[in-house]
Design a protein around this motif. Structure first.
Motif, mmCIF file in Angstrom:
data_model
loop_
_atom_site.group_PDB
_atom_site.id
_atom_site.type_symbol
_atom_site.label_atom_id
_atom_site.label_comp_id
_atom_site.label_asym_id
_atom_site.label_seq_id
_atom_site.Cartn_x
_atom_site.Cartn_y
_atom_site.Cartn_z
ATOM 1 N N GLY A 1 -0.475 5.809 7.842
ATOM 2 C CA GLY A 1 0.933 5.471 7.679
ATOM 3 C C GLY A 1 1.153 3.981 7.633
ATOM 4 O O GLY A 1 0.397 3.251 6.989
ATOM 5 N N GLU B 1 -2.245 13.044 6.126
ATOM 6 C CA GLU B 1 -1.562 12.870 4.845
ATOM 7 C C GLU B 1 -1.537 11.403 4.411
ATOM 8 O O GLU B 1 -1.640 11.098 3.238
ATOM 9 N N LEU B 2 -1.373 10.506 5.363
ATOM 10 C CA LEU B 2 -1.092 9.103 5.013
ATOM 11 C C LEU B 2 -2.142 8.150 5.569
ATOM 12 O O LEU B 2 -1.812 6.995 5.853
ATOM 13 N N THR B 3 -3.361 8.585 5.722
ATOM 14 C CA THR B 3 -4.421 7.816 6.417
ATOM 15 C C THR B 3 -3.945 7.301 7.760
ATOM 16 O O THR B 3 -4.332 7.815 8.773
ATOM 17 N N THR C 1 -1.758 1.330 8.092
ATOM 18 C CA THR C 1 -3.020 1.551 7.376
ATOM 19 C C THR C 1 -3.792 0.251 7.173
ATOM 20 O O THR C 1 -5.002 0.196 7.378
ATOM 21 N N ASN D 1 0.865 -1.172 0.000
ATOM 22 C CA ASN D 1 0.000 0.000 0.000
ATOM 23 C C ASN D 1 0.897 1.215 0.000
ATOM 24 O O ASN D 1 1.890 1.263 0.727
ATOM 25 N N LYS D 2 0.586 2.189 -0.842
ATOM 26 C CA LYS D 2 1.527 3.309 -0.978
ATOM 27 C C LYS D 2 1.583 4.159 0.281
ATOM 28 O O LYS D 2 2.639 4.677 0.639
ATOM 29 N N TYR D 3 0.463 4.269 0.986
ATOM 30 C CA TYR D 3 0.481 5.030 2.235
ATOM 31 C C TYR D 3 1.412 4.357 3.245
ATOM 32 O O TYR D 3 2.196 5.003 3.929
ATOM 33 N N SER D 4 1.290 3.025 3.329
ATOM 34 C CA SER D 4 2.130 2.290 4.272
ATOM 35 C C SER D 4 3.591 2.457 3.920
ATOM 36 O O SER D 4 4.436 2.662 4.791
#
Lengths: 329, 180
Positions: free
Chosen positions: A229, A225-227, A232, A141-144
Protein backbone atom coordinates in the motif's frame (compact mmCIF):
# COMPACT_ATOMS: atom_id res chain seq x y z
CA UNK A 1 17.45 29.37 43.55
CA UNK A 2 15.35 26.22 43.92
CA UNK A 3 12.03 28.09 44.27
CA UNK A 4 12.91 30.03 41.12
CA UNK A 5 13.55 26.81 39.27
CA UNK A 6 10.32 25.29 40.52
CA UNK A 7 8.54 28.41 39.45
CA UNK A 8 10.13 28.09 36.02
CA UNK A 9 9.13 24.43 35.82
CA UNK A 10 5.56 25.37 36.59
CA UNK A 11 5.49 27.65 33.58
CA UNK A 12 3.02 26.20 31.04
CA UNK A 13 5.50 26.38 28.18
CA UNK A 14 8.18 24.48 30.08
CA UNK A 15 5.55 21.98 31.13
CA UNK A 16 4.55 21.39 27.51
CA UNK A 17 8.18 20.96 26.44
CA UNK A 18 8.78 18.43 29.23
CA UNK A 19 5.55 16.65 28.33
CA UNK A 20 6.54 16.47 24.66
CA UNK A 21 9.98 15.08 25.46
CA UNK A 22 8.50 12.50 27.80
CA UNK A 23 5.90 11.66 25.17
CA UNK A 24 8.61 11.05 22.58
CA UNK A 25 10.40 8.69 24.97
CA UNK A 26 7.12 6.99 25.81
CA UNK A 27 6.25 6.61 22.12
CA UNK A 28 9.64 5.09 21.31
CA UNK A 29 9.57 2.59 24.15
CA UNK A 30 5.93 1.69 23.60
CA UNK A 31 6.63 1.17 19.90
CA UNK A 32 9.24 -1.45 20.75
CA UNK A 33 7.04 -3.08 23.38
CA UNK A 34 3.99 -3.20 21.13
CA UNK A 35 5.84 -4.67 18.16
CA UNK A 36 7.16 -7.38 20.44
CA UNK A 37 3.72 -7.93 21.98
CA UNK A 38 2.09 -8.06 18.57
CA UNK A 39 4.49 -10.69 17.31
CA UNK A 40 4.16 -12.74 20.47
CA UNK A 41 0.36 -12.56 20.31
CA UNK A 42 0.48 -13.59 16.65
CA UNK A 43 2.78 -16.47 17.53
CA UNK A 44 0.75 -17.74 20.45
CA UNK A 45 -2.53 -17.56 18.53
CA UNK A 46 -0.88 -19.58 15.76
CA UNK A 47 0.60 -22.04 18.30
CA UNK A 48 4.25 -21.08 17.73
CA UNK A 49 6.75 -19.27 19.97
CA UNK A 50 7.08 -16.01 18.02
CA UNK A 51 10.40 -14.15 18.24
CA UNK A 52 12.72 -16.16 20.44
CA UNK A 53 16.37 -15.80 19.52
CA UNK A 54 17.41 -12.21 20.37
CA UNK A 55 17.62 -11.97 24.13
CA UNK A 56 15.67 -14.19 26.53
CA UNK A 57 12.39 -15.14 24.83
CA UNK A 58 13.26 -12.74 22.03
CA UNK A 59 12.67 -9.70 24.19
CA UNK A 60 15.31 -7.67 22.37
CA UNK A 61 13.98 -8.58 18.93
CA UNK A 62 12.23 -5.28 18.29
CA UNK A 63 15.35 -3.40 19.42
CA UNK A 64 17.36 -5.35 16.85
CA UNK A 65 14.72 -4.59 14.21
CA UNK A 66 14.82 -0.91 15.10
CA UNK A 67 18.60 -0.97 14.72
CA UNK A 68 18.23 -2.65 11.36
CA UNK A 69 15.71 -0.03 10.20
CA UNK A 70 17.94 2.84 11.31
CA UNK A 71 20.91 1.30 9.51
CA UNK A 72 19.18 0.76 6.18
CA UNK A 73 19.72 2.96 3.18
CA UNK A 74 16.98 5.43 2.37
CA UNK A 75 15.96 4.90 -1.23
CA UNK A 76 13.73 7.23 -3.20
CA UNK A 77 12.19 6.11 -6.49
CA UNK A 78 13.47 8.02 -9.51
CA UNK A 79 10.10 9.59 -10.37
CA UNK A 80 9.07 10.33 -6.80
CA UNK A 81 8.56 13.86 -5.62
CA UNK A 82 11.44 14.34 -3.16
CA UNK A 83 9.70 16.84 -0.90
CA UNK A 84 6.39 15.04 -0.59
CA UNK A 85 8.09 11.66 -0.39
CA UNK A 86 10.19 12.62 2.63
CA UNK A 87 7.59 14.91 4.21
CA UNK A 88 5.03 12.12 4.45
CA UNK A 89 6.66 9.89 7.12
CA UNK A 90 7.56 12.92 9.24
CA UNK A 91 4.05 14.31 8.88
CA UNK A 92 2.73 10.93 9.89
CA UNK A 93 4.56 10.77 13.20
CA UNK A 94 4.97 14.41 14.24
CA UNK A 95 1.31 15.34 14.97
CA UNK A 96 0.71 12.23 17.03
CA UNK A 97 3.02 13.53 19.74
CA UNK A 98 0.68 16.48 20.26
CA UNK A 99 -2.20 14.06 20.72
CA UNK A 100 -0.63 12.86 23.98
CA UNK A 101 -0.67 16.32 25.57
CA UNK A 102 -4.31 16.45 26.74
CA UNK A 103 -4.49 12.78 27.76
CA UNK A 104 -4.73 12.43 31.54
CA UNK A 105 -2.46 9.53 32.49
CA UNK A 106 -3.14 10.13 36.17
CA UNK A 107 -4.95 12.63 38.38
CA UNK A 108 -2.14 15.14 37.87
CA UNK A 109 -0.14 13.46 35.13
CA UNK A 110 -1.44 15.49 32.19
CA UNK A 111 0.72 17.33 29.71
CA UNK A 112 -1.69 20.18 29.15
CA UNK A 113 -5.15 20.33 30.64
CA UNK A 114 -7.31 22.26 28.22
CA UNK A 115 -11.08 22.27 27.82
CA UNK A 116 -10.95 21.21 24.15
CA UNK A 117 -8.61 18.27 24.64
CA UNK A 118 -10.81 15.87 22.73
CA UNK A 119 -11.07 18.21 19.75
CA UNK A 120 -7.28 18.66 19.78
CA UNK A 121 -6.73 14.91 19.61
CA UNK A 122 -9.29 14.42 16.84
CA UNK A 123 -7.86 17.31 14.83
CA UNK A 124 -4.24 16.21 15.04
CA UNK A 125 -4.95 12.53 14.47
CA UNK A 126 -6.76 13.53 11.27
CA UNK A 127 -3.43 14.73 9.88
CA UNK A 128 -2.30 11.14 9.51
CA UNK A 129 -4.66 10.76 6.56
CA UNK A 130 -2.90 13.64 4.85
CA UNK A 131 0.46 11.96 5.46
CA UNK A 132 -0.75 8.72 3.91
CA UNK A 133 -2.15 10.69 0.98
CA UNK A 134 1.19 12.45 0.44
CA UNK A 135 3.07 9.16 0.71
CA UNK A 136 0.87 7.56 -1.93
CA UNK A 137 1.02 10.52 -4.27
CA UNK A 138 4.71 11.26 -3.78
CA UNK A 139 5.89 7.68 -4.31
CA UNK A 140 4.98 7.62 -8.02
CA UNK A 141 3.82 4.06 -7.66
CA UNK A 142 0.40 2.73 -8.50
CA UNK A 143 0.23 0.49 -5.45
CA UNK A 144 1.03 3.44 -3.21
CA UNK A 145 -1.56 5.59 -4.93
CA UNK A 146 -4.24 2.93 -4.60
CA UNK A 147 -3.31 2.42 -0.98
CA UNK A 148 -3.54 6.08 -0.15
CA UNK A 149 -6.84 6.44 -2.03
CA UNK A 150 -8.17 3.65 0.13
CA UNK A 151 -6.71 5.23 3.24
CA UNK A 152 -8.42 8.54 2.54
CA UNK A 153 -11.85 7.13 1.77
CA UNK A 154 -11.64 4.82 4.78
CA UNK A 155 -10.55 7.58 7.16
CA UNK A 156 -13.18 10.00 5.90
CA UNK A 157 -15.88 7.39 6.29
CA UNK A 158 -14.91 6.17 9.74
CA UNK A 159 -14.23 9.57 11.24
CA UNK A 160 -17.99 10.19 11.24
CA UNK A 161 -19.07 7.29 13.49
CA UNK A 162 -16.01 7.95 15.63
CA UNK A 163 -17.11 11.54 16.17
CA UNK A 164 -20.72 10.50 16.74
CA UNK A 165 -19.63 8.11 19.49
CA UNK A 166 -17.38 10.74 21.06
CA UNK A 167 -20.18 13.28 20.82
CA UNK A 168 -22.55 11.05 22.79
CA UNK A 169 -20.03 10.97 25.64
CA UNK A 170 -19.45 14.70 25.35
CA UNK A 171 -23.23 15.30 25.58
CA UNK A 172 -23.43 13.13 28.62
CA UNK A 173 -20.47 14.62 30.48
CA UNK A 174 -20.99 18.16 29.24
CA UNK A 175 -17.29 18.57 28.59
CA UNK A 176 -14.59 18.04 25.98
CA UNK A 177 -11.87 17.94 28.62
CA UNK A 178 -10.63 14.39 29.08
CA UNK A 179 -9.80 14.98 32.75
CA UNK A 180 -13.32 16.13 33.48
CA UNK A 181 -14.83 13.25 31.49
CA UNK A 182 -12.72 10.91 33.60
CA UNK A 183 -13.88 12.59 36.78
CA UNK A 184 -17.55 12.13 35.87
CA UNK A 185 -17.00 8.35 36.00
CA UNK A 186 -15.23 8.29 39.33
CA UNK A 187 -17.91 6.89 41.65
CA UNK A 188 -17.46 3.20 40.93
CA UNK A 189 -16.75 0.71 38.19
CA UNK A 190 -20.47 0.70 37.40
CA UNK A 191 -20.44 4.40 36.59
CA UNK A 192 -17.98 3.90 33.75
CA UNK A 193 -19.41 5.15 30.49
CA UNK A 194 -19.05 1.74 28.87
CA UNK A 195 -22.07 0.55 30.90
CA UNK A 196 -24.10 3.64 30.10
CA UNK A 197 -23.10 3.85 26.44
CA UNK A 198 -22.20 0.31 25.30
CA UNK A 199 -23.24 1.04 21.74
CA UNK A 200 -21.09 4.15 21.61
CA UNK A 201 -18.16 2.14 22.93
CA UNK A 202 -18.67 -0.51 20.26
CA UNK A 203 -18.92 2.09 17.51
CA UNK A 204 -15.92 3.96 18.85
CA UNK A 205 -13.75 0.87 19.04
CA UNK A 206 -14.69 -0.43 15.58
CA UNK A 207 -14.07 3.02 14.09
CA UNK A 208 -10.79 3.20 15.97
CA UNK A 209 -9.61 -0.08 14.46
CA UNK A 210 -10.56 1.27 11.03
CA UNK A 211 -9.01 4.70 11.62
CA UNK A 212 -5.69 3.19 12.66
CA UNK A 213 -5.73 0.99 9.54
CA UNK A 214 -5.56 -2.17 11.59
CA UNK A 215 -6.73 -5.58 10.47
CA UNK A 216 -9.46 -6.50 9.61
CA UNK A 217 -9.65 -2.99 8.15
CA UNK A 218 -6.04 -2.75 6.94
CA UNK A 219 -6.97 -2.18 3.32
CA UNK A 220 -4.55 0.72 2.71
CA UNK A 221 -1.67 -1.70 3.17
CA UNK A 222 -3.35 -4.92 2.08
CA UNK A 223 -0.23 -6.89 1.27
CA UNK A 224 -1.97 -9.52 -0.86
CA UNK A 225 -3.38 -6.88 -3.20
CA UNK A 226 -1.17 -3.80 -2.93
CA UNK A 227 2.24 -5.21 -1.89
CA UNK A 228 2.38 -2.77 1.03
CA UNK A 229 0.00 0.00 0.00
CA UNK A 230 1.08 3.53 0.74
CA UNK A 231 4.50 2.55 2.18
CA UNK A 232 5.53 0.26 -0.69
CA UNK A 233 8.44 2.48 -1.73
CA UNK A 234 9.71 3.33 1.74
CA UNK A 235 12.77 1.69 3.21
CA UNK A 236 14.64 2.08 6.46
CA UNK A 237 13.41 4.77 8.79
CA UNK A 238 10.92 6.11 6.22
CA UNK A 239 9.02 2.91 6.72
CA UNK A 240 10.01 2.89 10.40
CA UNK A 241 8.29 6.23 11.03
CA UNK A 242 5.07 5.04 9.39
CA UNK A 243 5.23 1.90 11.45
CA UNK A 244 5.87 3.81 14.67
CA UNK A 245 3.09 6.25 13.81
CA UNK A 246 0.62 3.40 13.30
CA UNK A 247 1.40 1.98 16.72
CA UNK A 248 1.36 5.42 18.32
CA UNK A 249 -2.08 6.17 16.89
CA UNK A 250 -3.19 2.87 18.34
CA UNK A 251 -1.91 3.96 21.76
CA UNK A 252 -3.62 7.36 21.46
CA UNK A 253 -6.87 5.77 20.37
CA UNK A 254 -6.86 3.19 23.14
CA UNK A 255 -5.87 5.83 25.70
CA UNK A 256 -8.78 8.03 24.62
CA UNK A 257 -11.10 5.02 24.68
CA UNK A 258 -10.05 4.20 28.23
CA UNK A 259 -10.61 7.85 29.25
CA UNK A 260 -13.99 8.12 27.60
CA UNK A 261 -15.45 4.74 28.38
CA UNK A 262 -13.41 2.91 30.99
CA UNK A 263 -12.92 5.54 33.64
CA UNK A 264 -9.35 6.56 32.80
CA UNK A 265 -7.11 6.40 35.83
CA UNK A 266 -10.00 5.46 38.13
CA UNK A 267 -9.93 1.91 39.35
CA UNK A 268 -11.39 -0.29 42.06
CA UNK A 269 -8.47 -0.55 44.52
CA UNK A 270 -5.94 2.18 43.99
CA UNK A 271 -6.44 5.03 41.55
CA UNK A 272 -3.49 6.11 39.50
CA UNK A 273 -1.71 5.95 36.21
CA UNK A 274 -1.22 2.14 36.44
CA UNK A 275 -4.95 1.70 36.01
CA UNK A 276 -4.82 3.95 33.00
CA UNK A 277 -1.91 2.02 31.48
CA UNK A 278 -3.55 -1.31 32.27
CA UNK A 279 -6.78 -0.32 30.53
CA UNK A 280 -4.89 1.06 27.53
CA UNK A 281 -2.85 -2.11 27.27
CA UNK A 282 -5.96 -4.23 27.56
CA UNK A 283 -7.54 -2.42 24.62
CA UNK A 284 -4.30 -2.68 22.62
CA UNK A 285 -4.18 -6.42 23.24
CA UNK A 286 -7.81 -6.65 22.11
CA UNK A 287 -6.84 -4.89 18.86
CA UNK A 288 -4.03 -7.41 18.33
CA UNK A 289 -6.42 -10.21 19.13
CA UNK A 290 -8.80 -8.89 16.44
CA UNK A 291 -5.98 -8.67 13.96
CA UNK A 292 -5.04 -12.30 14.30
CA UNK A 293 -8.64 -13.50 14.37
CA UNK A 294 -10.47 -11.81 11.52
CA UNK A 295 -9.66 -11.92 7.83
CA UNK A 296 -9.44 -8.65 5.94
CA UNK A 297 -12.80 -7.30 4.75
CA UNK A 298 -13.49 -6.33 1.17
CA UNK A 299 -13.60 -2.62 0.44
CA UNK A 300 -17.35 -2.48 -0.24
CA UNK A 301 -17.96 -4.40 2.97
CA UNK A 302 -15.77 -1.93 4.82
CA UNK A 303 -17.75 1.05 3.58
CA UNK A 304 -21.09 -0.75 4.01
CA UNK A 305 -20.34 -1.41 7.66
CA UNK A 306 -19.62 2.26 8.13
CA UNK A 307 -22.36 3.95 6.11
CA UNK A 308 -25.16 1.42 6.59
CA UNK A 309 -24.60 0.40 10.18
CA UNK A 310 -22.24 2.49 12.24
CA UNK A 311 -23.40 5.96 11.16
CA UNK A 312 -27.17 5.28 11.51
CA UNK A 313 -26.60 3.53 14.82
CA UNK A 314 -24.34 6.34 15.98
CA UNK A 315 -26.94 8.95 15.03
CA UNK A 316 -29.70 7.02 16.77
CA UNK A 317 -27.54 6.66 19.83
CA UNK A 318 -26.84 10.38 19.79
CA UNK A 319 -30.52 11.28 19.48
CA UNK A 320 -31.48 8.94 22.32
CA UNK A 321 -28.68 10.32 24.48
CA UNK A 322 -29.78 13.89 23.78
CA UNK A 323 -33.42 13.05 24.58
CA UNK A 324 -32.51 11.30 27.81
CA UNK A 325 -30.34 14.22 28.90
CA UNK A 326 -33.12 16.66 27.99
CA UNK A 327 -35.73 14.68 29.93
CA UNK A 328 -33.61 13.63 32.93
CA UNK A 329 -31.20 16.53 33.17
CA UNK B 1 -36.66 -7.83 11.75
CA UNK B 2 -35.17 -10.71 9.85
CA UNK B 3 -32.27 -8.51 8.88
CA UNK B 4 -31.59 -7.61 12.51
CA UNK B 5 -31.68 -11.26 13.50
CA UNK B 6 -29.29 -12.11 10.68
CA UNK B 7 -26.96 -9.30 11.70
CA UNK B 8 -26.99 -10.37 15.31
CA UNK B 9 -26.21 -13.91 14.24
CA UNK B 10 -23.27 -12.65 12.19
CA UNK B 11 -22.04 -10.51 15.05
CA UNK B 12 -22.17 -13.56 17.27
CA UNK B 13 -19.98 -15.40 14.77
CA UNK B 14 -17.34 -12.73 15.38
CA UNK B 15 -17.45 -13.56 19.08
CA UNK B 16 -17.09 -17.25 18.26
CA UNK B 17 -14.00 -16.42 16.21
CA UNK B 18 -12.48 -14.53 19.10
CA UNK B 19 -13.21 -17.47 21.37
CA UNK B 20 -11.39 -19.85 19.03
CA UNK B 21 -8.23 -17.74 18.78
CA UNK B 22 -8.42 -16.88 22.48
CA UNK B 23 -8.36 -20.57 23.35
CA UNK B 24 -5.55 -21.32 20.92
CA UNK B 25 -3.50 -18.55 22.54
CA UNK B 26 -3.17 -20.50 25.78
CA UNK B 27 -2.50 -23.91 24.24
CA UNK B 28 1.08 -25.20 23.94
CA UNK B 29 3.14 -24.62 20.81
CA UNK B 30 2.78 -27.02 17.91
CA UNK B 31 5.96 -26.11 16.08
CA UNK B 32 9.28 -27.86 16.62
CA UNK B 33 11.61 -25.33 18.17
CA UNK B 34 14.56 -26.27 15.97
CA UNK B 35 17.89 -25.65 17.69
CA UNK B 36 16.44 -26.87 20.99
CA UNK B 37 14.25 -29.67 19.60
CA UNK B 38 14.49 -31.82 16.49
CA UNK B 39 11.80 -33.41 14.41
CA UNK B 40 11.11 -37.02 15.30
CA UNK B 41 9.51 -39.09 12.56
CA UNK B 42 11.85 -39.14 9.56
CA UNK B 43 10.85 -42.49 8.06
CA UNK B 44 9.58 -40.95 4.86
CA UNK B 45 12.30 -38.31 4.61
CA UNK B 46 14.45 -38.33 1.47
CA UNK B 47 17.84 -36.95 2.38
CA UNK B 48 20.89 -37.29 0.17
CA UNK B 49 21.82 -40.86 -0.75
CA UNK B 50 24.15 -42.87 1.44
CA UNK B 51 25.94 -46.19 1.12
CA UNK B 52 24.66 -49.25 2.93
CA UNK B 53 27.34 -51.26 4.73
CA UNK B 54 27.54 -55.01 4.53
CA UNK B 55 25.65 -56.90 7.15
CA UNK B 56 28.75 -58.81 8.23
CA UNK B 57 31.21 -55.89 8.13
CA UNK B 58 30.04 -52.34 8.70
CA UNK B 59 33.33 -50.96 7.30
CA UNK B 60 32.79 -52.40 3.81
CA UNK B 61 29.98 -51.22 1.57
CA UNK B 62 27.59 -53.55 -0.17
CA UNK B 63 28.50 -51.80 -3.38
CA UNK B 64 29.82 -54.08 -6.15
CA UNK B 65 31.03 -51.15 -8.26
CA UNK B 66 28.84 -52.00 -11.22
CA UNK B 67 28.50 -48.24 -11.83
CA UNK B 68 24.82 -48.48 -12.72
CA UNK B 69 24.01 -45.66 -10.38
CA UNK B 70 26.62 -43.49 -12.04
CA UNK B 71 25.25 -44.29 -15.49
CA UNK B 72 21.61 -43.85 -14.71
CA UNK B 73 21.96 -40.64 -12.74
CA UNK B 74 20.32 -37.91 -14.87
CA UNK B 75 22.21 -35.21 -13.02
CA UNK B 76 25.62 -36.91 -13.25
CA UNK B 77 26.23 -36.31 -9.60
CA UNK B 78 27.74 -39.69 -8.70
CA UNK B 79 31.32 -40.63 -9.49
CA UNK B 80 32.91 -43.84 -8.35
CA UNK B 81 36.61 -44.72 -8.06
CA UNK B 82 37.86 -48.19 -7.39
CA UNK B 83 40.96 -50.39 -7.65
CA UNK B 84 40.95 -53.68 -9.42
CA UNK B 85 42.80 -56.19 -7.31
CA UNK B 86 44.57 -58.94 -9.24
CA UNK B 87 46.08 -61.82 -7.35
CA UNK B 88 45.92 -59.82 -4.19
CA UNK B 89 47.96 -56.97 -5.65
CA UNK B 90 46.61 -53.53 -6.33
CA UNK B 91 47.33 -51.73 -9.55
CA UNK B 92 49.00 -48.42 -8.74
CA UNK B 93 46.51 -46.20 -10.54
CA UNK B 94 42.81 -45.99 -9.62
CA UNK B 95 40.37 -46.52 -12.42
CA UNK B 96 37.75 -43.80 -12.79
CA UNK B 97 34.79 -44.81 -14.80
CA UNK B 98 34.04 -42.15 -17.39
CA UNK B 99 30.59 -40.82 -16.54
CA UNK B 100 30.13 -39.78 -20.18
CA UNK B 101 30.22 -43.34 -21.45
CA UNK B 102 27.52 -45.75 -20.50
CA UNK B 103 29.32 -48.93 -19.66
CA UNK B 104 28.14 -52.02 -21.54
CA UNK B 105 25.89 -54.35 -19.71
CA UNK B 106 24.82 -51.78 -17.23
CA UNK B 107 21.16 -51.74 -18.23
CA UNK B 108 20.55 -55.45 -18.40
CA UNK B 109 21.17 -58.19 -15.95
CA UNK B 110 23.61 -57.64 -13.11
CA UNK B 111 27.19 -57.83 -14.41
CA UNK B 112 28.67 -61.25 -14.73
CA UNK B 113 31.00 -62.14 -11.89
CA UNK B 114 34.50 -61.26 -12.92
CA UNK B 115 37.72 -62.71 -11.88
CA UNK B 116 39.07 -59.36 -10.95
CA UNK B 117 38.10 -58.23 -7.48
CA UNK B 118 37.36 -54.58 -6.96
CA UNK B 119 37.91 -52.38 -3.98
CA UNK B 120 35.96 -49.14 -3.68
CA UNK B 121 38.17 -46.08 -3.16
CA UNK B 122 35.72 -43.26 -3.35
CA UNK B 123 32.00 -42.80 -3.88
CA UNK B 124 31.63 -39.12 -4.57
CA UNK B 125 28.25 -37.43 -4.50
CA UNK B 126 27.85 -33.89 -5.74
CA UNK B 127 24.70 -33.12 -3.79
CA UNK B 128 24.32 -29.65 -5.28
CA UNK B 129 23.46 -31.34 -8.61
CA UNK B 130 21.29 -34.12 -7.20
CA UNK B 131 17.55 -33.88 -7.81
CA UNK B 132 16.71 -36.72 -5.40
CA UNK B 133 14.95 -38.64 -8.16
CA UNK B 134 15.91 -41.95 -6.59
CA UNK B 135 16.87 -43.77 -9.81
CA UNK B 136 20.17 -44.86 -8.27
CA UNK B 137 18.37 -46.30 -5.27
CA UNK B 138 15.87 -48.14 -7.47
CA UNK B 139 18.46 -49.50 -9.88
CA UNK B 140 21.11 -50.70 -7.50
CA UNK B 141 21.21 -54.48 -7.95
CA UNK B 142 22.45 -55.11 -4.42
CA UNK B 143 20.52 -52.39 -2.56
CA UNK B 144 23.73 -50.63 -1.63
CA UNK B 145 22.27 -47.12 -1.80
CA UNK B 146 19.49 -45.67 0.26
CA UNK B 147 18.16 -42.25 1.19
CA UNK B 148 19.62 -40.87 4.39
CA UNK B 149 17.61 -39.19 7.14
CA UNK B 150 20.00 -36.26 7.14
CA UNK B 151 17.46 -33.46 7.66
CA UNK B 152 19.62 -30.77 9.18
CA UNK B 153 22.16 -30.71 6.38
CA UNK B 154 23.62 -27.30 5.75
CA UNK B 155 26.84 -25.83 4.49
CA UNK B 156 28.45 -22.52 3.80
CA UNK B 157 30.22 -23.37 0.53
CA UNK B 158 29.66 -25.47 -2.55
CA UNK B 159 32.38 -27.85 -1.42
CA UNK B 160 30.32 -28.75 1.63
CA UNK B 161 27.89 -30.51 -0.69
CA UNK B 162 30.51 -32.71 -2.34
CA UNK B 163 30.45 -35.72 -0.09
CA UNK B 164 32.55 -38.88 -0.18
CA UNK B 165 29.84 -41.34 0.75
CA UNK B 166 32.35 -44.12 1.42
CA UNK B 167 34.07 -42.08 4.08
CA UNK B 168 30.72 -41.03 5.49
CA UNK B 169 29.67 -44.68 5.70
CA UNK B 170 32.86 -45.58 7.52
CA UNK B 171 32.07 -42.83 9.99
CA UNK B 172 28.76 -44.52 10.64
CA UNK B 173 26.51 -42.71 8.12
CA UNK B 174 25.90 -39.82 10.45
CA UNK B 175 24.94 -41.96 13.43
CA UNK B 176 28.18 -41.18 15.22
CA UNK B 177 29.01 -37.60 16.08
CA UNK B 178 31.20 -35.80 13.60
CA UNK B 179 34.87 -35.74 14.62
CA UNK B 180 35.02 -31.93 14.29
Amino acid sequence: MIPTMLHLLAHPFIRIVIALVLTMAFVGVMGLVLVYAERKVAGFIQRRPGPFEVGPHGILQSLADAGKLVGKQLVRPFDADPFLFWAAPILSLAPVVVCFLPIPFGPTLTGMQINVGLVLILAFSGLNTLALCLAGWGSANKYSLLGSARAVSQSVAYEIPLLLAVLAIAFQSGSLDLTEITLTQRRSVLSWNVWVQPLAFLIFFVSLVAETNRAPFDLPEAESELTAGFHTEYSGMGFGLFFLAEYTYMIVGCAVASCLFLGGWEGPVADGHWWFLAKTFGLLLAMMWFRWTYPRVRFDQLLNVCWKWLIPLGLANLVVTALVIKVVG
Amino acid sequence: MAMVAKTLKRLWSLVVGLEVTGKEFFKPWLTVHYPRQQVGNLDTYRGHIELVPRDDNPAIPRCIMCSRCQDICPSRCISIAFHPVENGERTPKPLWLNPGIVSPGSHGAPPAPERIERVLDRFDLNYSLCSLCGLCVQNCPVAAIRFSRHVYFCGTSRQDFSIDLLERMKRGNGTKPHPE
